[in-house]
Every structure is written in structure tokens, then in C-alpha cells.
Design a protein around this motif. Structure first.
Motif, PDB file in Angstrom:
ATOM      1  N   PHE A 353     -20.547 -25.651  19.029  1.00 42.65           N
ATOM      2  CA  PHE A 353     -20.339 -25.203  17.644  1.00 42.65           C
ATOM      3  C   PHE A 353     -18.979 -25.592  17.083  1.00 42.65           C
ATOM      4  CE2 PHE A 353     -23.424 -22.226  19.508  1.00 42.65           C
ATOM      5  CZ  PHE A 353     -24.475 -22.413  18.628  1.00 42.65           C
ATOM      6  N   GLY A 354     -18.123 -26.131  17.927  1.00 45.17           N
ATOM      7  CA  GLY A 354     -16.809 -26.573  17.470  1.00 45.17           C
ATOM      8  C   GLY A 354     -16.651 -28.057  17.685  1.00 45.17           C
ATOM      9  N   SER A 355     -15.459 -28.454  18.009  1.00 46.35           N
ATOM     10  CA  SER A 355     -15.215 -29.892  18.205  1.00 46.35           C
ATOM     11  C   SER A 355     -14.465 -30.137  19.507  1.00 46.35           C
ATOM     12  CB  SER A 355     -14.389 -30.434  17.027  1.00 46.35           C
ATOM     13  OG  SER A 355     -13.177 -29.703  16.901  1.00 46.35           O
ATOM     14  N   THR A 356     -14.661 -29.242  20.483  1.00 51.76           N
ATOM     15  CA  THR A 356     -13.927 -29.361  21.739  1.00 51.76           C
ATOM     16  C   THR A 356     -14.891 -29.580  22.890  1.00 51.76           C
ATOM     17  OG1 THR A 356     -12.247 -27.826  20.887  1.00 51.76           O
ATOM     18  CG2 THR A 356     -12.219 -28.272  23.249  1.00 51.76           C
ATOM     19  N   PRO A 357     -15.027 -30.783  23.409  1.00 56.24           N
ATOM     20  CA  PRO A 357     -15.887 -31.004  24.568  1.00 56.24           C
ATOM     21  C   PRO A 357     -15.425 -30.180  25.765  1.00 56.24           C
ATOM     22  CG  PRO A 357     -15.209 -33.091  23.566  1.00 56.24           C
ATOM     23  CD  PRO A 357     -14.388 -32.021  22.935  1.00 56.24           C
ATOM     24  N   VAL A 358     -16.358 -29.823  26.622  1.00 59.04           N
ATOM     25  CA  VAL A 358     -16.018 -29.038  27.807  1.00 59.04           C
ATOM     26  C   VAL A 358     -14.963 -29.758  28.643  1.00 59.04           C
ATOM     27  CG1 VAL A 358     -16.916 -28.179  30.000  1.00 59.04           C
ATOM     28  CG2 VAL A 358     -18.185 -27.768  27.887  1.00 59.04           C
ATOM     29  N   GLY A 359     -15.077 -31.087  28.743  1.00 61.46           N
ATOM     30  CA  GLY A 359     -14.097 -31.838  29.521  1.00 61.46           C
ATOM     31  C   GLY A 359     -12.685 -31.659  29.009  1.00 61.46           C
ATOM     32  N   ARG A 360     -12.535 -31.553  27.678  1.00 64.86           N
ATOM     33  CA  ARG A 360     -11.206 -31.350  27.119  1.00 64.86           C
ATOM     34  C   ARG A 360     -10.688 -29.944  27.441  1.00 64.86           C
ATOM     35  NH1 ARG A 360     -10.844 -32.393  20.922  1.00 64.86           N
ATOM     36  NH2 ARG A 360     -11.678 -34.396  21.660  1.00 64.86           N
ATOM     37  N   SER A 361     -11.581 -28.945  27.395  1.00 62.73           N
ATOM     38  CA  SER A 361     -11.166 -27.587  27.781  1.00 62.73           C
ATOM     39  C   SER A 361     -10.725 -27.571  29.240  1.00 62.73           C
ATOM     40  CB  SER A 361     -12.320 -26.609  27.563  1.00 62.73           C
ATOM     41  OG  SER A 361     -12.638 -26.474  26.203  1.00 62.73           O
ATOM     42  N   PHE A 362     -11.461 -28.286  30.089  1.00 64.75           N
ATOM     43  CA  PHE A 362     -11.085 -28.391  31.496  1.00 64.75           C
ATOM     44  C   PHE A 362      -9.698 -29.020  31.634  1.00 64.75           C
ATOM     45  CE2 PHE A 362     -10.683 -30.797  35.377  1.00 64.75           C
ATOM     46  CZ  PHE A 362     -11.129 -29.926  36.361  1.00 64.75           C
TER      47      PHE A 362
END
Length: 460
Positions: A353-362
Motif C-alpha cells: 500500500f506504500g512505496s517501500t519494498p520489503v527488501g528496502r525495509s530489510f
């Protein structure tokens, strides 16, 4: 619990009870014995009680917001796991005036947070028995070492009860360790004009003589730290998800209720990832920020301060309904099974729902030095079970599992874990064994580095 909340620093010493003339042998045991003042939790060794398994709590309460006085009767149905000459209940700063076991008067002693009960006759191993405790007093907050509070929090027009990890003993006696889950019936009487909202489903409402009594029923097993009660001036609303789950929201009159409309959306999103919603109802309690400083995943009805009722924190607390509430940790050392999973749900929400891929959060979590203070499966003390490694490094563990097994197996694993341990308890060892069984892979490389490893590896 929401990540923005706080760091828990609570391990208040609970005295080992010396019940002169009441316990069979004087000093009670600690660590799960038949008369133990504690189940031997590795981080909270005196929390909970040994010798019995609670099946049901029937709580009848009356609260006066003006004086702050609570009067209660707790009817506790339990099965003895051993013969009981004496057993313990956790109860904080409230006085028990009468205790019976199967209708017969029992002798008691109260020292610190331990109420010891000696039945007129020993309770045989394997037997169901009913304990009734009549108690009263001014329930209080339990202040943690970092200055944050749980337990019974008074508000200008009522009160809010929240309990992680041990605050529920501030308003009812019981076996307050997450390993002993039970069903609940709650009846609470308050001045007319106030609402009283709790877990589960509404079970009747009646007004007489200027007082209103509200009933609530939780049909699925619940750990006591997930029990909640909110008394005050709330706008109470109801709706349903498309899958038919009833949604009950209680929003303080001083708070906008606009975000509460997102609860059905968040539930439907979570069901798509984690499988069928595990409880008979859902919802939220939204309070002013000054009432409590953190969000909490209280079962079926999470509590949110208005300022933290964001879509991301909503996703976090909704995910807890599967991971933490339905699948509850066996001990407080397994806290990452709550918070790592809920944090990963936040990452999934931010990607969809946003613009942050899980990989970037990791990658952001990997770069944060605070996430490497200790391994998520080995918090060094009770003071640190809500520190960053439990949340974000716990989420990193899951992402490394995902990379190792692939998306199809990973999401099948999440749904299967929630299904296999539905309404039960599970440990870290249970999860690692399950992940390897479902994926048919040796995941020691993940566990050794990301779950149990000391310090940050050279690269992600």
C-alpha cells in the motif's frame, strides 16, 4: 505491541510466599511445582503459578470512576495438574475478603503479588475445581523501570486495563503467564452514561438505578495479558468484514473515528496472507494519547492511542491476532514470535500500500546498529523483551527464511504455522522445527546467524 510504543523494562521482584500456617511445608516452590509461586519462566521466573490449568474466568466487576474503587468476584474454573494442598493466584494490591474452593471456605495468605490459597481439602490431581475470590480496592498502574505503565490506568472519565506482560494481575486474580490460556466471561457495572468495552462479543446490557451493566464473552482461549477493559465515554460502532467477521469499535468521544473504518480492510488483507481470522469478532479501542503510551494487541480488540492509530501500526496489531494472540508464546523469551512476525506484516503492508519494498525495509533494519544488540531469540533480560532486536531483527529472520525457501513455501509456512498452533502456545524451537519440516530444508544457516548469532554479519 506497536514498535513505536516503548521499551519494556519490567522485572519487578515478586516475593516467594512464606505462608505460615497455610502452606503444607512453609516456603513455596518456584518453577512450576504443585504450590509454586511462578511457573519458572526464563525471564519472569515468579510470574504465573504452578499446579493447575485455568479453563475459564467468570469476572463480575463494579467500578466507581470517582473514587477509583473496584469491587470484584472472580470465579476461576481450573484443572489440577497435581494434588494441591495449596496453590497461588497472582493479585496486585487488591484485598481478597473471601475465598472458597468448590463452595468450602479456604484459608489464604497474601504477600506481595501472591495470594496463596489452602483449600479445606486437598484438590486431587486431574480434578476440575472452582475457586471464587471476592476482592476489592483501588486498582493501580504497574510502573515499569522506564517510567511507562500497564495494569489499571485511570482516565478522566473511567479507566483502561492493559496487561503485557503482567498488568492483568492489577484487576483480577489468576494465573498470569501466557502459557495458561482460558476463556472469559466478564460483567462490569459502571455509572449510567459510560461504556465498558472488553474482548470478544457483547453479552447483554442493562441499566437500573443509575448504573449500567455490560457483559462480554471471549469464547476462544486467551492469555491473561491480552485481556482488556476500557471504561469511559466511547462511540461504539459495529460492522462486518466481507467474510462475515463482526467488528466492534470503541472510539473515545475526543478522538476522530475515521481510521477505525480501515479495520475491515486490514482484516481482509491479513486473512489473504495468514489464513482465516482466528476469533469470533474483531475491532479496536481508540483512546486519547494521554491514556496510554503504546498500542497493544489485546485479543480481538487491540488498544490504540489516537496518535499511533496509523495504517502501519494497525497492520502490526491486526497481524498479532494470528501471531501472539492465537499462537501465543510458550514463554516471554519467545517474544520475537509475536513482534518479529507483526513487524514483518508492517513491511508487507508498506510494500503493498506504500512505496517501500520489503527488501528496502530489510536493508534499513540491517543498517540500524541497535538491531544487533542481542539475538532476537535470546533477549538478555526481562528489561529488554521489547527492544529493537526482538522487533526488527525478528522480522529480518523471517525475510531470510523467505529468501532461503522461496515465496510460495514461505507464505504457505506462515499460514500453516498459524493453523497448526491455533489457540495454543508455541516456542522458538517449535517454529524452527516447523519451518524446516514444511520447507524440507536445513535452515541452520539462518538460525545460527540471524536468530541466535551475536553481532551483525559482514553483509545482508
Amino acid at each position: 505491541m506497536g514498535r513505536s510504543a516503548r521499551t519494556r523494562l519490567l522485572s519487578p521482584a515478586v516475593a516467594v510466599l512464606l505462608l505460615a500456617g497455610c502452606s503444607g511445608g512453609g516456603q513455596t516452590a518456584v518453577g512450576g511445582g504443585p504450590d509454586a509461586a511462578g511457573v519458572g519462566d526464563p525471564l519472569f521466573p515468579t510470574l504465573g503459578n504452578g499446579g493447575y490449568d485455568v479453563r475459564h474466568y467468570l469476572l463480575t466487576l463494579e467500578y466507581d470512576p470517582g473514587s477509583g474503587r473496584l469491587a470484584g468476584t472472580a470465579e476461576i474454573l481450573a484443572r489440577a495438574t497435581r494434588e494441591l494442598d495449596v496453590f497461588h493466584l497472582d493479585l496486585h494490591r487488591l484485598s481478597a475478603s473471601e475465598v472458597t474452593v468448590d463452595g468450602a471456605g479456604a484459608r489464604t495468605g497474601h504477600d506481595g503479588d501472591e495470594l496463596a490459597v489452602r483449600p479445606a481439602e486437598p484438590v486431587a490431581a486431574g480434578r476440575l475445581f472452582r475457586t471464587v475470590v471476592r476482592y476489592a480496592g483501588a486498582p493501580s498502574a504497574i510502573t515499569d523501570a522506564d517510567g511507562s505503565e500497564e495494569g489499571w490506568l485511570r482516565t478522566p472519565d473511567g479507566a483502561l486495563a492493559v496487561g503485557e506482560p503482567m498488568g492483568s494481575m492489577a484487576w483480577f486474580p489468576g494465573n498470569h503467564h501466557p502459557s495458561d490460556k482460558a476463556t472469559y466471561d466478564l460483567s462490569v457495572t459502571v455509572p449510567e452514561g459510560l461504556e465498558a468495552v472488553s474482548n470478544g462479543e457483547p453479552a447483554g446490557e442493562r441499566t437500573s438505578g443509575g448504573r449500567t451493566t455490560f457483559g462480554w464473552r471471549s469464547k476462544e482461549p486467551m492469555a491473561s495479558y491480552l485481556a482488556t477493559l476500557a471504561i469511559g465515554r466511547f462511540e461504539v460502532g459495529s460492522s462486518r468484514t466481507r467474510s462475515g467477521v463482526p467488528v466492534v469499535t470503541a472510539v473515545d468521544e475526543a478522538v476522530s473515528e475515521s481510521l477505525s473504518r480501515r479495520i475491515p480492510e486490514a482484516l481482509e488483507w491479513a486473512e489473504g496472507l495468514f489464513g482465516p481470522y482466528p476469533f469470533s469478532s474483531a475491532g479496536a479501542i481508540v483512546v486519547p494519547d494521554e491514556a496510554v503510551g503504546y498500542a497493544l494487541e489485546t485479543q480481538s480488540r487491540p488498544v490504540f492511542p489516537a496518535g499511533s492509530f496509523t495504517p502501519e501500526i494497525l497492520a502490526h496489531e491486526i497481524a498479532h491476532q494470528w501471531f501472539g494472540d492465537s499462537v501465543t508464546p510458550s514463554s516471554w523469551r519467545d517474544m520475537w514470535l509475536n513482534e518479529g512476525f507483526a513487524t514483518y506484516a508492517e513491511w508487507l503492508w508498506a510494500e503493498e500500500f506504500g512505496s517501500t519494498p520489503v527488501g528496502r525495509s530489510f536493508d534499513r533494519a540491517f543498517a540500524d546498529s541497535g538491531n544487533w544488540d542481542f539475538p532476537p531469540a535470546r533477549p538478555p533480560s526481562a528489561a529488554r523483551i521489547s527492544d529493537d532486536p526482538v522487533y526488527e531483527r525478528g522480522a529480518m529472520v523471517l525475510h531470510r527464511v523467505r529468501l532461503a525457501v522461496g515465496d510460495e513455501v514461505f507464505f504457505r509456512l506462515l499460514r500453516g504455522w498459524a493453523r497448526e498452533h491455533r489457540h495454543g502456545n508455541a516456542s522458538t524451537a517449535d517454529f524452527t522445527a516447523y519451518a524446516e519440516r514444511v520447507s524440507a530444508r536445513d535452515l541452520d544457516g539462518v538460525w545460527d546467524v540471524w536468530l541466535y548469532g551475536e553481532g551483525r554479519p559482514p553483509g545482508p
